[in-house]
Design a protein around this motif. Structure first.
Motif, PDB file in Angstrom:
ATOM      1  N   LEU A   1       0.802  -1.225   0.000  1.00  0.00           N
ATOM      2  CA  LEU A   1       0.000   0.000   0.000  1.00  0.00           C
ATOM      3  C   LEU A   1       0.837   1.278   0.000  1.00  0.00           C
ATOM      4  CD1 LEU A   1      -2.689  -1.097   2.608  1.00  0.00           C
ATOM      5  CD2 LEU A   1      -2.989  -0.905   0.131  1.00  0.00           C
ATOM      6  N   ASP A   2       2.147   1.152   0.179  1.00  0.00           N
ATOM      7  CA  ASP A   2       3.010   2.337   0.319  1.00  0.00           C
ATOM      8  C   ASP A   2       3.423   2.864  -1.049  1.00  0.00           C
ATOM      9  OD1 ASP A   2       4.295   4.334   1.615  1.00  0.00           O
ATOM     10  OD2 ASP A   2       5.872   3.099   2.482  1.00  0.00           O
TER      11      ASP A   2
ATOM     12  N   LYS B   1       0.553  10.246  13.200  1.00  0.00           N
ATOM     13  CA  LYS B   1      -0.077   9.079  13.840  1.00  0.00           C
ATOM     14  C   LYS B   1      -1.184   8.469  12.983  1.00  0.00           C
ATOM     15  CE  LYS B   1       1.914   9.644  18.059  1.00  0.00           C
ATOM     16  NZ  LYS B   1       3.172  10.187  17.682  1.00  0.00           N
ATOM     17  N   GLU B   2      -1.345   8.956  11.749  1.00  0.00           N
ATOM     18  CA  GLU B   2      -2.332   8.388  10.842  1.00  0.00           C
ATOM     19  C   GLU B   2      -1.994   8.778   9.408  1.00  0.00           C
ATOM     20  OE1 GLU B   2      -6.008  11.479  10.347  1.00  0.00           O
ATOM     21  OE2 GLU B   2      -6.037  10.270  12.151  1.00  0.00           O
TER      22      GLU B   2
ATOM     23  N   SER C   1      -2.605   3.192  11.681  1.00  0.00           N
ATOM     24  CA  SER C   1      -2.938   4.513  12.225  1.00  0.00           C
ATOM     25  C   SER C   1      -3.590   4.332  13.599  1.00  0.00           C
ATOM     26  CB  SER C   1      -3.915   5.236  11.292  1.00  0.00           C
ATOM     27  OG  SER C   1      -3.317   5.491  10.051  1.00  0.00           O
ATOM     28  N   VAL C   2      -3.755   5.437  14.313  1.00  0.00           N
ATOM     29  CA  VAL C   2      -4.399   5.397  15.625  1.00  0.00           C
ATOM     30  C   VAL C   2      -5.748   4.691  15.500  1.00  0.00           C
ATOM     31  CG1 VAL C   2      -5.381   6.837  17.464  1.00  0.00           C
ATOM     32  CG2 VAL C   2      -3.253   7.511  16.356  1.00  0.00           C
TER      33      VAL C   2
ATOM     34  N   GLU D   1       5.448   5.078   6.875  1.00  0.00           N
ATOM     35  CA  GLU D   1       6.180   5.186   8.140  1.00  0.00           C
ATOM     36  C   GLU D   1       6.373   6.652   8.543  1.00  0.00           C
ATOM     37  OE1 GLU D   1      10.594   4.105   9.854  1.00  0.00           O
ATOM     38  OE2 GLU D   1       9.766   2.859   8.250  1.00  0.00           O
ATOM     39  N   GLY D   2       6.751   7.499   7.589  1.00  0.00           N
ATOM     40  CA  GLY D   2       6.933   8.923   7.871  1.00  0.00           C
ATOM     41  C   GLY D   2       5.628   9.605   8.248  1.00  0.00           C
TER      42      GLY D   2
END
Length: 173
Positions: free
Chosen positions: A24-25, A60-61, A140-141, A53-54
């Motif tokens: 998905l990245d 946080k999401e 993500s959160v 990741e960044g």
């Protein structure tokens, strides 16, 4: 023996998550968000420079744009908040959310499918997110991967998805 099993399971889950995130990245799928809202102008077309990741480190999401291509398939999400989702995910991995789940789908076609509503026993239970929508991504959160099988529910057409859902008692309109 139990300790080894727990360590193996944690390692397997970490590797599984890393492989999914790698799929998905992609700049055309990931998008910067904060409080579930995309944070770039023209977010549906923006090529995000930061990796997942960044984005997680910074906000946080992150969001996943639906209606984007992964190979020959369109990436879509079943966003299910109502009852009935357990039947759908019996053998699928899914993302647990605060209100329900996200099921990642890949659907073949000339164009991305239309956004739709999901019903179970006559009541709205969620949405089928496709063209021009986004869902907050796994990791993500409050978004936890539940590993049960394949990452993506793959279909050759929207009709095939509809038929599969109907066997579970879910109507896609």
């Amino acid at each position: 023996m139990l300790v080894l099993y727990c360590l193996h399971t944690r390692k397997a889950k970490k590797e599984y998550m890393e492989e999914l995130t790698e799929r998905l990245d992609k700049p055309n799928i990931r998008v910067k968000t904060k409080d579930k809202i995309p944070r770039v102008l023209d977010w549906a077309n923006y090529q995000e420079k930061q990796s997942i990741e960044g984005l997680l480190r910074e906000n946080k999401e992150y969001g996943l744009r639906t209606g984007t291509k992964i190979g020959n398939y369109w990436f879509c999400v079943l966003d299910i908040d109502g009852k009935g989702w357990v039947k759908i995910c019996e053998y699928l991995s899914y993302v647990k959310t605060k209100k329900g789940i996200h099921v990642y789908c890949l659907i073949r076609g000339e164009e991305p499918p239309k956004n739709s509503v999901l019903f179970y026993q006559g009541e709205r239970m969620g949405s089928f997110l496709s063209k021009g929508r986004q869902a907050i991504g796994v990791g993500s959160v409050d978004k936890k991967l539940i590993q049960r099988g394949k990452w993506f529910w793959k279909f050759e057409s929207v009709e095939e998805l509809k038929q599969r859902l109907e066997r579970q008692g879910v109507i896609l309109k």
